[in-house]
Design a protein around this motif. Structure first.
Motif, PDB file in Angstrom:
ATOM      1  N   TRP A  34       0.847  -1.185   0.000  1.00 16.04           N
ATOM      2  CA  TRP A  34       0.000   0.000   0.000  1.00 16.04           C
ATOM      3  C   TRP A  34       0.883   1.236   0.000  1.00 16.04           C
ATOM      4  N   LYS A  35       0.531   2.215  -0.814  1.00 17.83           N
ATOM      5  CA  LYS A  35       1.291   3.454  -0.921  1.00 17.83           C
ATOM      6  C   LYS A  35       0.496   4.592  -0.294  1.00 17.83           C
ATOM      7  N   CYS A  36       1.109   5.308   0.649  1.00 12.67           N
ATOM      8  CA  CYS A  36       0.494   6.476   1.276  1.00 12.67           C
ATOM      9  C   CYS A  36       0.386   7.583   0.224  1.00 12.67           C
ATOM     10  N   MET A  37      -0.797   8.128   0.056  1.00 14.58           N
ATOM     11  CA  MET A  37      -1.003   9.164  -0.949  1.00 14.58           C
ATOM     12  C   MET A  37      -0.523  10.534  -0.463  1.00 14.58           C
ATOM     13  N   HIS A  38      -0.031  10.608   0.772  1.00 16.30           N
ATOM     14  CA  HIS A  38       0.498  11.865   1.303  1.00 16.30           C
ATOM     15  C   HIS A  38       2.019  11.928   1.162  1.00 16.30           C
ATOM     16  N   CYS A  39       2.713  10.884   1.633  1.00 17.99           N
ATOM     17  CA  CYS A  39       4.176  10.918   1.632  1.00 17.99           C
ATOM     18  C   CYS A  39       4.812   9.876   0.709  1.00 17.99           C
ATOM     19  N   ALA A  40       4.002   9.025   0.083  1.00 18.23           N
ATOM     20  CA  ALA A  40       4.447   7.986  -0.845  1.00 18.23           C
ATOM     21  C   ALA A  40       5.185   6.823  -0.173  1.00 18.23           C
ATOM     22  N   CYS A  41       5.096   6.711   1.130  1.00 18.79           N
ATOM     23  CA  CYS A  41       5.692   5.583   1.850  1.00 18.79           C
ATOM     24  C   CYS A  41       4.973   4.296   1.437  1.00 18.79           C
ATOM     25  N   THR A  42       5.710   3.210   1.255  1.00 19.96           N
ATOM     26  CA  THR A  42       5.127   1.915   0.917  1.00 19.96           C
ATOM     27  C   THR A  42       5.025   1.074   2.180  1.00 19.96           C
ATOM     28  N   LEU A  43       3.819   0.572   2.442  1.00 20.54           N
ATOM     29  CA  LEU A  43       3.554  -0.258   3.611  1.00 20.54           C
ATOM     30  C   LEU A  43       3.111  -1.634   3.145  1.00 20.54           C
ATOM     31  N   ILE A  44       3.397  -2.661   3.929  1.00 22.32           N
ATOM     32  CA  ILE A  44       2.990  -4.024   3.619  1.00 22.32           C
ATOM     33  C   ILE A  44       1.927  -4.428   4.633  1.00 22.32           C
ATOM     34  N   SER A  45       0.761  -4.843   4.126  1.00 22.95           N
ATOM     35  CA  SER A  45      -0.346  -5.194   5.006  1.00 22.95           C
ATOM     36  C   SER A  45      -1.385  -5.992   4.230  1.00 22.95           C
ATOM     37  N   ALA A  46      -2.200  -6.763   4.926  1.00 15.23           N
ATOM     38  CA  ALA A  46      -3.267  -7.507   4.269  1.00 15.23           C
ATOM     39  C   ALA A  46      -4.386  -6.579   3.812  1.00 15.23           C
ATOM     40  N   SER A  47      -4.554  -5.453   4.483  1.00 13.27           N
ATOM     41  CA  SER A  47      -5.565  -4.472   4.094  1.00 13.27           C
ATOM     42  C   SER A  47      -4.998  -3.070   4.271  1.00 13.27           C
ATOM     43  N   ALA A  48      -5.658  -2.101   3.671  1.00 17.88           N
ATOM     44  CA  ALA A  48      -5.173  -0.721   3.737  1.00 17.88           C
ATOM     45  C   ALA A  48      -5.157  -0.223   5.183  1.00 17.88           C
ATOM     46  N   PRO A  49      -4.042   0.379   5.608  1.00 18.03           N
ATOM     47  CA  PRO A  49      -3.979   0.921   6.968  1.00 18.03           C
ATOM     48  C   PRO A  49      -4.858   2.162   7.105  1.00 18.03           C
ATOM     49  N   GLU A  50      -5.193   2.517   8.344  1.00 19.79           N
ATOM     50  CA  GLU A  50      -5.994   3.720   8.578  1.00 19.79           C
ATOM     51  C   GLU A  50      -5.115   4.965   8.616  1.00 19.79           C
ATOM     52  N   THR A  51      -3.898   4.813   9.150  1.00 22.90           N
ATOM     53  CA  THR A  51      -2.948   5.928   9.192  1.00 22.90           C
ATOM     54  C   THR A  51      -1.586   5.452   8.721  1.00 22.90           C
ATOM     55  N   CYS A  52      -0.811   6.364   8.184  1.00 23.75           N
ATOM     56  CA  CYS A  52       0.529   6.039   7.703  1.00 23.75           C
ATOM     57  C   CYS A  52       1.489   5.970   8.883  1.00 23.75           C
ATOM     58  N   SER A  53       2.253   4.892   8.967  1.00 26.28           N
ATOM     59  CA  SER A  53       3.211   4.744  10.063  1.00 26.28           C
ATOM     60  C   SER A  53       4.410   5.676   9.894  1.00 26.28           C
ATOM     61  N   GLU A  54       4.621   6.195   8.695  1.00 23.33           N
ATOM     62  CA  GLU A  54       5.750   7.093   8.432  1.00 23.33           C
ATOM     63  C   GLU A  54       5.417   8.547   8.740  1.00 23.33           C
ATOM     64  N   CYS A  55       4.294   9.054   8.187  1.00 21.29           N
ATOM     65  CA  CYS A  55       3.979  10.480   8.344  1.00 21.29           C
ATOM     66  C   CYS A  55       2.781  10.734   9.259  1.00 21.29           C
ATOM     67  N   GLY A  56       2.052   9.688   9.630  1.00 18.05           N
ATOM     68  CA  GLY A  56       0.924   9.829  10.536  1.00 18.05           C
ATOM     69  C   GLY A  56      -0.357  10.326   9.890  1.00 18.05           C
ATOM     70  N   ALA A  57      -0.357  10.524   8.588  1.00 16.75           N
ATOM     71  CA  ALA A  57      -1.533  11.047   7.891  1.00 16.75           C
ATOM     72  C   ALA A  57      -2.645  10.008   7.817  1.00 16.75           C
ATOM     73  N   GLN A  58      -3.870  10.490   7.911  1.00 20.22           N
ATOM     74  CA  GLN A  58      -5.040   9.644   7.715  1.00 20.22           C
ATOM     75  C   GLN A  58      -5.574   9.954   6.321  1.00 20.22           C
ATOM     76  N   VAL A  59      -4.991   9.292   5.337  1.00 18.43           N
ATOM     77  CA  VAL A  59      -5.332   9.533   3.934  1.00 18.43           C
ATOM     78  C   VAL A  59      -5.659   8.214   3.249  1.00 18.43           C
ATOM     79  N   GLU A  60      -6.050   8.311   2.000  1.00 19.10           N
ATOM     80  CA  GLU A  60      -6.310   7.120   1.205  1.00 19.10           C
ATOM     81  C   GLU A  60      -4.989   6.447   0.835  1.00 19.10           C
ATOM     82  N   PHE A  61      -4.976   5.135   0.846  1.00 16.02           N
ATOM     83  CA  PHE A  61      -3.803   4.363   0.457  1.00 16.02           C
ATOM     84  C   PHE A  61      -4.092   3.675  -0.861  1.00 16.02           C
TER      85      PHE A  61
END
Length: 80
Positions: A34-61
C-alpha cells in the motif's frame, strides 16, 4: 516468436504462480503493498492501513500490487 508463459512473483515472500494472485493478495504471505497518498511511503499489510506509520496522515492508500510478472530480482525490496 516464442510464446513464454508469465510467472507472477510476490515481491514480499517470493511465492510464484502461473497467473495473477486473486484480489492482489499473495496466497502464501497474505499481504499486499500500500502506498500512502500523502508521503508515498510503501507499507505491507493484508488491508489498507488507517494511518501512515511514516507520516501519521489519515489519507487514502493506493494498492500497489505485490507481484510482478517475469521479475526475479525482488530481494532489494525487502532490504532495509
Amino acid at each position: 516468436m516464442e510464446n513464454k508463459e508469465s510467472i507472477w512473483i510476490c515481491t514480499n515472500c517470493g511465492y510464484s504462480a502461473s497467473r495473477p494472485f486473486k484480489t492482489d493478495i499473495c496466497p502464501k504471505c497474505h499481504v499486499t503493498f500500500w502506498k500512502c497518498m500523502h508521503c508515498a511511503c510503501t507499507l505491507i499489510s493484508a488491508s489498507a492501513p488507517e494511518t501512515c506509520s511514516e507520516c501519521g496522515a489519515q489519507v487514502e492508500f493506493q494498492n500497489i500490487t505485490s507481484y510482478i510478472p517475469d521479475w526475479e530480482d525482488y530481494e532489494h525490496l525487502n532490504s532495509p
